[in-house]
Design a protein around this motif. Structure first.
Motif: not given
Lengths: 458, 458
Positions: A186, A189-190, B155, B158-159, B162-163, B168
């Motif tokens: 996570k 990705l973030l 993807i 999600i990025r 997602g936070v 996720i």
């Protein structure tokens, strides 16, 4: 659930007879490994090898892991070396270890000879750790990153190596094998900037367990911190593996079951009920029954000793069961509460004074209410309704005084014994109802006859 | 663990006195929220607001979730509206719900008034689901993907989103809000081709639970399938939320504790032992004690009824406790085993015949061994060593016959009652030791006097 399973079973049986193998494969392919395993466990063994060979390779391995040991052994014995190798290649190391631990020596030898060298090395390493230790339930397949990597490189590495890791979601940052931090997928990705290096975004105060940490402690840490995985390090703080949440869940379940079995006066067993033979059950139950029966001799002696008193006051005998049961129940209430709190890590030995004081106050409340109710019951039911002349007001008084005192003694013993057991390194659960009951029985009788001989018998 | 916590507490106390706030912040920032919370719970309440304000915003919220309700309430009452909003913004919906459920009405109103509209809507929705249902423990924050998305788009999504999702790692593919598949971040990352669409790689036979599914069933599914998260759907199979593994772990732990409490003859409580007041403990323990005490009247009646017999054969009285205890222990062994197997879903009502047959065979083995041992013990200890003349060979025979028969009856009752309870919708755990003991006591006495009156008293 079960009903659903049953119908699938019958369908498969039918299709097998009609040799509709492709249909069977289609059905199984839509199912979850755990469900396939429970269906297989329900079928007669002779059908297993054929059905198993119908499964797609990966699904076959996942199903194999979920099956019961005896079914696994049957299949392995039927496998050709290449079939065995195919299954092993798909297994995670910790699952392979679980299987090896259940198999007889000759099967183990065959598994190890067919496993590829790395896996054989890992299996042997994990097998060396003491039972119920973190090392014994860990897997050695985790994603490790170098601190200098950029986020992009890290993600790339995960994409390249991730396929045969048990979890890719928590990655561990190591510097010459020493664990220095962790970073989650996570976070990666973030991350705002793909050129950021891992050591900039990694979590540095990593909570880890030692290879020898008890698995119960490991499970407790999972439920406290809600981790997906927990890193396992050796004495030199070098990272050797990870425990994943699913293994922790199994441990939680097993430990709870074990506690209940011990509390119920049985030696714990790792077989499920329906799979344990009559003799298994006998073996696990008889020791406690014997021990407790013999120790009940004391209660017998006490009664014999006061036989004359009882002969003089026959009415007293009738209340013995009620007094003993109430004492036993009060004691087991306290012991169960304390034992559970101990195993959840909510209390420890240092809390003993607080616990005892709590139990004493509770016991006083319970004792008084029970004594009052008991007195009313005796006077109304036994004396008025049943017109039992022997049950005098004084007898009722003796019974109620005993009741109150027994409850107090029982609750104190019920909370102290488990904590002492824990302190000296026994399993507190041993000090549950059956054990407490036997002690409390003897004490309640002593109290009973003590009070009686003061108030009645002279 | 605890020792470590203690030292940190004292350090903080000292630093507070010296007003070394930045140092405190540095120390706390290195700690895990769960640990900070347990440190805070150890400090005196007056210090909480100050310490809490020293925490970095996100860590503050994570710590807040881990704290005990009373501490949370204290803090909320001290918060300014903006402070409250800041904390709420950082919370996941399911955590917010857990907090709301613990707070008094006026605090709840304040929380809802400060939460942003979406969260308020979600909280209210989740609050509507029955207690202990999947809906009541789910969170509404999950990643949903459209089937047509490419891996790359997925993807990217999600990025972007997602936070503030609780997980996720498992993403759910929905078509106008209906759940049609799931895909894990692992699948997405390991996908060969970034232009592959989600519906090509997604898992289509998705296991989901209904909003009203019991949380115990949900937990069972987690430990069976090793999911990270489980999707929750409504009656129209529209996806409404997810339950994550950490919530499932809490449920497993709570359900096990609840079973043990009930087995120990207590009404379950959700407060930890040290946090329950004496009166709490009293409230949860007295009902069973009362019920069981009163029901022990029967044993009393039986003894009274056979008083004359006892007077004629005083020796018989001395063995009553041993017989009752052995019966009780045998019964609770069976009930505990069956209750646990039921709640783990290993057996169900349809297995009743198999279970009873298993217990009968086990009981025969146990009964015979106990009777033999008991006979030897009586003849050696009571007769030879203690030279008790009343204990004739015939008395010993009566006792041992009773022993064997009682064990049989106890084990059958011990396995049948919990399964019947489950069948008619009660909690099987209610049918554990205390309850079984009371029934078995009465029966063992009847058997005892029955046999005695045949062999001895005429």
């Amino acid at each position: 659930m079960a009903d659903h399973t049953v119908t699938v079973e019958s369908t498969l049986e039918a299709l097998l007879v009609e040799k509709k193998y492709s249909t069977i494969r289609d059905i199984l392919s839509t199912m979850n490994p755990a469900d396939i395993a429970s269906v297989f466990d329900g079928l007669e063994e002779s059908r297993l090898p054929l059905l198993f060979r119908l499964l797609p390779k990966e699904l076959a391995a996942e199903t194999f892991v979920e099956m019961e040991p005896d079914a696994q052994e049957l299949l392995i014995r039927g496998f050709s070396d290449s079939e065995l190798r195919e299954v092993l290649d798909e297994l995670y190391v910790d699952d392979a270890v679980d299987i090896v631990e259940e198999m007889p020596a000759n099967v183990v030898r065959r598994i190890l000879s067919q496993a590829d060298p790395d896996m054989r090395k890992d299996i042997n390493e994990i097998l060396r750790y003491p039972e119920n230790s973190a090392g014994s339930i860990m897997t050695t397949e985790y994603v490790s990153l170098r601190p200098g990597m950029t986020v992009e490189e890290a993600i790339l590495r995960i994409r390249r190596t991730g396929v045969d890791k048990e979890t890719i979601y928590t990655c561990y940052v190591t510097k010459n094998r020493t664990l220095i931090g962790l970073v989650s997928v996570k976070d990666l990705l973030l991350a705002q900037d793909d050129d950021e290096t891992v050591d900039k975004i990694m979590e540095t105060n990593v909570i880890s367990v030692h290879t020898h940490t008890d698995q119960e402690e490991v499970a407790r840490m999972f439920s406290k911190y809600n981790f997906l995985a927990l890193p396992v390090v050796d004495t030199e703080n070098r990272m050797v593996g990870i425990v994943t949440f699913d293994d922790a869940m199994d441990v939680m379940e097993d430990e709870a079951t074990e506690d209940m079995e011990i509390m119920g006066g049985m030696t714990p067993s790792d077989k499920t009920y329906l799979r344990s033979s009559t003799f298994d059950l006998f073996k696990h139950r008889i020791p406690w029954l014997m021990l407790l029966m013999v120790s009940a001799t004391f209660t017998g002696l006490i009664i014999t000793h006061f036989e004359s008193a009882l002969a003089a006051q026959v009415a007293l005998t009738a209340f013995i069961p009620m007094l003993m049961d109430t004492g036993g129940n009060s004691g087991s209430q306290s012991s169960v509460t304390v034992i559970r709190s101990l195993s959840l890590g909510e209390i420890e030995f240092s809390d003993l004074p607080r616990v005892v004081w709590k139990e004493i106050r509770t016991a006083v409340l319970c004792g008084i209410s029970l004594a009052a109710a008991c007195f009313a019951k005796i006077m109304l039911v036994d004396r008025l309704m049943l017109g039992n002349e022997d049950v005098t007001c004084l007898v009722a008084l003796v019974v109620c005084a005993t009741m109150a005192l027994t409850v107090l003694v029982a609750k104190v013993i019920g909370c102290v014994l488990p904590m002492l057991a824990k302190k000296v390194g026994f399993d507190p659960a041993v000090m549950a109802s059956p054990f407490i009951t036997t002690i409390v029985d003897a004490l309640s009788l002593l109290i009973y006859f003590g009070i009686a001989s003061v108030l009645l018998l002279n």
